[in-house]
Design a protein around this motif. Structure first.
Motif, short mmCIF file in Angstrom:
data_model
loop_
_atom_site.label_atom_id
_atom_site.label_comp_id
_atom_site.label_asym_id
_atom_site.label_seq_id
_atom_site.Cartn_x
_atom_site.Cartn_y
_atom_site.Cartn_z
N GLU A 25 0.27 3.24 9.92
CA GLU A 25 -1.08 3.83 9.95
C GLU A 25 -1.80 3.65 8.60
O GLU A 25 -3.00 3.86 8.50
N ASN A 26 -1.06 3.25 7.58
CA ASN A 26 -1.68 3.04 6.26
C ASN A 26 -2.12 1.61 6.02
O ASN A 26 -2.65 1.29 4.98
N LYS A 27 -1.80 0.75 6.99
CA LYS A 27 -2.13 -0.66 6.79
C LYS A 27 -3.59 -0.93 7.15
O LYS A 27 -4.13 -0.32 8.07
N SER A 28 -4.20 -1.85 6.41
CA SER A 28 -5.55 -2.28 6.74
C SER A 28 -5.69 -3.71 6.24
O SER A 28 -5.53 -3.97 5.03
N TYR A 29 -5.92 -4.62 7.16
CA TYR A 29 -5.97 -6.03 6.75
C TYR A 29 -7.15 -6.30 5.82
O TYR A 29 -7.01 -7.03 4.84
N SER A 30 -8.29 -5.66 6.10
CA SER A 30 -9.44 -5.99 5.24
C SER A 30 -9.23 -5.43 3.82
O SER A 30 -9.58 -6.07 2.84
N ARG A 31 -8.60 -4.25 3.73
CA ARG A 31 -8.30 -3.74 2.38
C ARG A 31 -7.26 -4.63 1.70
O ARG A 31 -7.36 -4.92 0.51
N GLU B 12 3.84 -5.27 2.86
CA GLU B 12 3.17 -4.13 3.52
C GLU B 12 3.75 -3.88 4.91
O GLU B 12 3.78 -2.76 5.39
N GLN C 158 0.82 -1.20 0.00
CA GLN C 158 0.00 0.00 0.00
C GLN C 158 0.86 1.26 0.00
O GLN C 158 1.74 1.42 0.85
N SER D 137 -2.75 -13.64 7.94
CA SER D 137 -3.24 -12.56 8.80
C SER D 137 -2.21 -12.23 9.88
O SER D 137 -2.04 -11.08 10.27
N TYR E 114 0.65 -10.32 8.32
CA TYR E 114 0.21 -8.95 8.04
C TYR E 114 0.25 -8.10 9.32
O TYR E 114 0.58 -6.92 9.29
N GLN F 75 -14.40 -10.18 6.13
CA GLN F 75 -15.40 -9.67 5.20
C GLN F 75 -16.11 -10.72 4.36
O GLN F 75 -17.02 -10.38 3.63
#
Ligand code: ACM
Ligand code: ZN
Length: 762
Positions: A501-507, A494, A32, A443, A446, A556
């Motif tokens: 702060e830019n990480k998002s597991y669902s994204r 990632e 990302q 997960s 990540y 999700q």
């Protein structure tokens, strides 16, 4: 400790995945970027493309060709031209060097009326190109021509890495991989904006780098006589020319190659070639099993240091990067304790013990490396007995080594087993090819944060970054390497590139859909285990009930399940009560789209279910399964011996009596035994089943002397089934343990295991 495991023939999951394709309005870049700003509209890439730039360097020429090859080879016929003055017909891709960027790796990418990539240096431009490729259809990663228009979203991307050290390791010693694959691996790193390739080149099981001064290292040390008892000679090595080829290949992709030359342990292949550098006389053999071996380099002899320094002198010439990794891990001190040279060295150098001797060893090597302008990296054991002055620590046994290094002002690279060991299982063992053990789902990778909370901000600056390691004891071929690496490398990218702060597991999970398409185009054998449904049986010993919980790794998506082939899938919400025999089929769905092949398991709520079992011989407390209900809880085991569902009898026969409570019509009795030769688990020599009305007088209803199956593969279940058609209150089962491991077995003469999971009475 020698770890004894089996190399299974691997069943790669043949999974077809449907996932959303990239539309002009969404950007799926892994790792990302720092920021993505969308403008309205989209940009159509014309078939005439002009590259505009006044950048002049070999590095930039490579980048231009890289981009051109990536697009040109794989899409409809494009023509490229170059322009210095900015005049173009058709689309343009402009490259600009801009001093105002802070870091060399940062870049800026805009798609508007054309494409512009700006950076301070070629390396930033290269990362801009990597991101540009991910704005294009995933097919550009493959060989098929794309006939459709290529449409890009209009965006502005600002990006740069969080860590300077973004590493991937590859062990080419336990199994050897050819140069072509190593280059491919380097391309995988580049795609994920990784910049360090840690090449593990020497081991007990094989020496893989040509050293001209010591030809026996590869003549002898590159080959082992067999692998875990298979009787086949195995090996290979890289010539110095090949090493240079790989290093240059990596360099043009802005990747440093860090060679690892192991010392003082993991050196059996070297000692098999040159036994004079061990503490004892030898001869030694290149290791044919995995593990840690007592024979290591003698730290007491000056000749050992000359030998190692001569090797390193050649290595240094081949690898222009700043680091040389000298291993340092898992070096038993047994031989040093009993070696007069080593003990003499301890005395003359005023050292306290063998740990300080190891420290002395590493310090000497560091002095040598540093005289040649190189920095030493070592596994965290190099802390023991005192760290060499400038050493960088690679923290693998947890994070403590990294913390200690950083607190004492040393640099550290984080690679703790529990987050970074890609040789660990990525899903439940029962659905995966055999691996060394451990459990590291994507997960968890990540979620890794490389800066330990124990460090203050100054100390944290010593954490250079992180690395994932790929040890290959159970990874015999390149397709299997890919399976273990993909997609966990995407998660790791990632971790090391993207700001926390830019990480998002669902994204990230959403982006994986398109990333998988890229991998497919590249013909990469990635794992889609992230879409697996996990079956968790819960047996309540108080209430004697069995229920099934279905789990997943991604929030999700929805688990759906059904009980039989013909039924409709329904959404899974709560644990499923298993009060009658059922087959459960489950899969993960995104809307109506099924993400992977369904997994299924069959449960038998049979006539013996939760009935009382009398053990005439006890099971072993290492493998109890559900204890007294272990054989009558309705739960069957997988092919994986350590799944907790097998009940194991060491040396003992299986000899149990099941009290059915009342006289019962018995149509069939079934059971499975496991064979896994390398764990000393053998099917019984014979199986006898008896029935009785009173639990005293038994009559035989079945007897089988099992065939000699020692050569039938290494892991399998052996099924027993009888259809007696009797009525009885008691059933007795006797499985005769083979006793001791048979001749020719690596544990010949040791006690054998007998493994059984369930006795199904219907
Ligand atoms: C290691 O895994 N022995 C560094
Ligand atoms: Zn010695």
């Amino acid at each position: 400790m020698t770890i004894k495991k089996v190399i299974l023939s691997i069943i790669f999951l043949g999974v077809s995945i449907s996932c959303s394709s990239q539309t002009a309005s969404e950007v799926n870049i892994i790792p990302q970027p720092i920021s993505i700003k969308y403008a309205t509209g989209s940009f159509v890439l014309d078939s005439e493309i002009t590259i505009i730039s006044d950048v002049k360097s070999e590095e930039f020429d490579f980048i231009k060709n890289y981009l051109q090859n990536s697009i040109e080879n794989f899409t409809r016929d494009l023509t490229f031209s170059e322009s210095k003055n900015g005049s173009t017909s058709g689309s343009f891709i402009e490259f600009i060097l801009d001093e105002s960027f802070e870091n060399a790796e940062d870049y800026f990418l805009t798609v508007n009326e054309g494409i512009t990539i700006k950076a301070k240096s070629s390396i930033g431009l290269f990362y801009g190109v990597q991101s540009l490729l991910q704005l294009l259809p995933s097919e550009i990663y493959g060989n098929e021509k794309i006939e459709d228009e290529i449409i890009l979203p209009k965006v502005t991307i600002i990006d740069g890495p969080r860590f300077n050290y973004r590493g991937m390791h590859l062990d080419v010693c336990r199994h050897f991989f050819p140069v072509d694959f190593v280059k491919k691996y380097i391309d995988f790193l580049a795609m994920h904006k990784m910049n360090k390739f840690h090449w593990h080149l020497t081991e007990d099981q094989g020496w893989r780098i040509e050293i001209k001064k010591y030809p026996k290292l590869t003549e002898v040390g590159a080959y082992r006589n067999e692998t875990m008892g298979d009787g086949k000679k195995y090996g290979g090595f890289y010539t110095q020319e090949e090493i240079v080829e790989v290093v240059n290949y990596a360099k043009s992709r802005f990747i440093d190659v860090i060679p690892e030359i192991e010392m003082p342990g993991h050196a059996l292949a070297a000692l098999a070639s040159y036994p004079e550098y061990a503490c004892t006389d030898g001869p030694f053999e290149v290791a044919t099993e995995w593990g840690i071996f007592d024979d290591i380099y003698c730290a007491g002899k000056e000749e050992t240091f000359i030998f190692i320094e001569n090797i390193l002198a050649e290595v240094i010439e081949l690898f222009p990067g700043e680091y040389v990794h000298i291993g340092g891990d898992e070096a038993p001190k047994t031989k040093w304790k009993n070696c007069k040279d080593c003990q003499n060295k301890i005395r003359t150098e005023g050292l306290k013990d063998e740990h300080e001797l190891q420290s002395y060893f590493i310090r000497r090597i560091e002095k040598f490396l540093s005289s040649k302008g190189k920095k030493l990296v070592g596994w965290d054991e190099i802390l023991e007995g005192g760290l060499a002055p400038q050493a960088t620590v690679m923290s693998w046994r947890g994070t403590e080594g990294g913390i200690a290094a950083a607190k004492s002002g040393h640099d550290a690279i984080m690679t703790p087993t529990s987050y970074c060991y890609f040789d660990y299982y990525q899903s439940k063992p029962e659905t995966e090819p055999i691996s060394i053990g451990g459990y590291l789902p994507i997960s968890k990778v990540y979620g890794y944060e490389p800066i330990p909370t124990e460090l203050n901000s100054d100390e944290a600056k010593h954490i250079l970054g992180a690395q994932a390691n790929v040890w290959t004891e159970y990874i015999p071929n390149t397709k299997h390497v890919e399976y273990m690496v993909f997609p966990r490398i995407a998660a790791m990218s990632e971790v090391v590139w993207s700001k926390a702060e830019n990480k998002s597991y669902s994204r990230f999970v959403d982006k994986l859909g398109i990333q998988f398409k890229r991998y497919s185009s590249m013909d990469v054998n990635y794992s889609s285990s992230i879409y697996n449904v996990h079956f968790e049986e819960n047996f309540d010993t108080e209430r004697k009930t069995l229920s099934l919980e279905l789990g997943k790794e991604v929030e999700q998506y929805q688990i759906r399940y059904k009980s039989g082939e013909s039924e409709e899938y329904e959404n899974y919400t709560n644990p499923i009560t298993l009060d009658k025999s059922r087959k459960i089929i489950a899969a993960l769905f995104s809307g109506d789209s099924q993400l992977s092949s369904p997994l299924q398991k069959e449960y038998f709520i049979h006539k013996g279910f939760v009935k009382e079992v009398k053990y005439n011989n006890t099971y072993h407390n290492y493998y109890p399964a559900n204890h007294q209900f272990g054989l009558v809880d309705g739960i069957r085991a997988s092919n994986h011996y350590a799944d907790g569902k097998w009940q194991g009898f060491l040396f003992n026969d299986l000899n149990i009596e099941i009290d059915l409570g009342e006289k019962t019509k018995i149509n069939s009795i079934r059971m499975d035994f496991l064979q896994r030769i390398l764990s000393s688990i053998f099917i019984p020599k014979s199986v006898e089943i008896l029935s009785s009305d009173d639990g005293v007088n038994y009559s035989r209803i079945y007897y089988e002397e099992t065939p000699d199956l020692l050569k039938k593969g290494e892991v399998f279940k052996y099924n027993i089934k009888c259809e007696p058609g009797v009525e009885a209150k008691y059933i007795k089962v006797i499985g005769e343990n083979i006793g001791n491991c048979p001749p020719g077995h690596s544990s010949e003469g040791n006690k054998s295991w007998l493994f059984i999971d369930e006795i199904i009475i219907e």
